[in-house]
Design an enzyme around this catalytic site. Structure first.
Site, PDB file in Angstrom:
ATOM      1  N   THR A 251       0.829  -1.207   0.000  1.00 26.91           N
ATOM      2  CA  THR A 251       0.000   0.000   0.000  1.00 26.91           C
ATOM      3  C   THR A 251       0.858   1.249   0.000  1.00 26.91           C
ATOM      4  O   THR A 251       0.432   2.308  -0.476  1.00 26.91           O
ATOM      5  CB  THR A 251      -0.936  -0.002   1.225  1.00 26.91           C
TER       6      THR A 251
ATOM      7  N   TYR B  95       5.793 -11.998   4.869  1.00 30.21           N
ATOM      8  CA  TYR B  95       4.582 -11.488   4.212  1.00 30.21           C
ATOM      9  C   TYR B  95       4.268 -12.348   2.995  1.00 30.21           C
ATOM     10  O   TYR B  95       5.000 -12.330   2.008  1.00 30.21           O
ATOM     11  CB  TYR B  95       4.807 -10.039   3.804  1.00 30.21           C
TER      12      TYR B  95
ATOM     13  N   LYS C 238       2.351 -12.455   8.083  1.00 29.01           N
ATOM     14  CA  LYS C 238       1.180 -11.788   7.508  1.00 29.01           C
ATOM     15  C   LYS C 238       0.772 -12.603   6.297  1.00 29.01           C
ATOM     16  O   LYS C 238       1.453 -12.599   5.268  1.00 29.01           O
ATOM     17  CB  LYS C 238       1.508 -10.350   7.103  1.00 29.01           C
TER      18      LYS C 238
END
Length: 318
Positions: free
Chosen positions: A51, A139, A169
């Site tokens: 993001t 991640y 994550k």
């Protein structure tokens, strides 16, 4: 290192990186955004993740983002810095910098485009996670790197066993695979995933799980109290907050983490502008969301969700 070496939990925004209209890094806007997140009571903040448009920043800009965020937050909540890159050496250098400026941890995907095998992913994470003394978050981001670590048999427990790894994550679009990750690793590391819905609540209160890292954090007014209610074991209150959260997130983001109206980051920044939040502009190769119908639809979703209150004339000024 294991899950008990960190107190990573709850609702974290994956912060966008504000850019000005001419494409420059907006450090003032980033500071304002950190203040907003702290005011919202978030349990942690991720910067320079997907993001955060790390892929369109120079290494120097990424260092400035890390420095600015850590300084602005000033220890009031956890700050984890994304260090994804195309080589372990690049990621490791960013991890060392994050440690030097006082970050609480680092996170990385496997290198985009490379399509590493399970063995290659394990070696990459072995090198990057050991590049600094910071706790490390693996991640899994198949939409961004075209490799789903959760579907490689036996890989997640091996990653969780690496010395510096304290969290995973897991952003696979395969929710059952995410549950497999959770079941296999939750006793070793913190697990962040897709939990803010009825099925997720049942899992959190049963099997376990630690938090969610949400792109942009516009759902913080609902996501923060949801996880607080989970921590208190209050199913009824948690259900109240998750329904408010889903009324927004479920209409903006598809199950595979794509955006309903545009690419996720332009869509997010359009929503943030509507909410008068300092998300800034996107940077190439992304393009701003300018379709009036899509903007009207997003505004209606934010109004329906109670986040956007129209003026006396019932209008929202873009």
């Amino acid at each position: 290192m294991n899950r008990y070496d960190v107190d990573w939990h709850g609702y974290w925004p994956a912060s966008p990186t504000p850019f000005t209209a001419d494409g420059e890094l907006d450090e003032s806007g980033l500071r304002e955004l950190m203040e907003l997140y702290v005011a919202n009571g978030v349990h942690g903040i991720l910067v320079n993740g997907s993001t955060g448009e790390w892929f369109s920043q120079s290494p120097d800009e990424r260092r400035r983002v890390a420095e600015t965020a850590v300084e602005a937050v000033a220890g009031r909540t956890t700050v984890v810095v994304g260090v994804s890159a195309y080589t372990a050496a690049e990621s490791g250098a960013l991890a060392k910098h994050a440690e030097a400026v006082g970050a609480d941890g680092v996170l990385a995907t496997v290198p985009p485009y490379a399509h590493p095998s399970g063995a290659e992913a394990l070696e990459f994470y072995r090198r990057v996670s050991s590049a600094s003394a910071l706790p490390f978050m693996v991640y899994n981001w198949p939409r961004g790197v075209a490799v789903d670590l959760a579907r490689v048999p036996g890989l997640m427990p091996q990653l969780a066993a690496l010395e510096q790894v304290a969290a995973i994550k897991d952003s696979t679009g395969d929710w059952i695979a995410m549950l497999d990750t959770l079941e296999a690793t939750v006793e070793q590391v913190r697990v962040f995933g897709s939990f803010i819905h009825h099925r997720g609540l049942a899992v959190l209160l049963g099997l376990g799980g630690d938090g969610a890292i949400d792109g942009g954090g516009i759902g913080a007014p609902y996501g923060v109290p949801f996880f607080d209610a989970v921590a208190a074991g209050d199913r009824e209150l948690a259900t109240f907050w998750l329904e408010k959260y889903r009324a927004i997130s479920g209409r903006l983001i598809n199950p595979d983490y794509s955006g309903v109206f545009a690419s996720p980051v332009p869509q997010l920044k359009a929503a943030m502008r509507l909410l008068e939040q300092p998300g800034g502009q996107v940077r190439e190769p992304l393009l701003p969301l300018a379709d009036p119908r899509a903007l009207d639809d997003i505004a209606q979703i934010l109004r329906d969700g109670g986040l956007l209150v129209p003026d006396e004339a019932g209008q929202v000024v873009l």
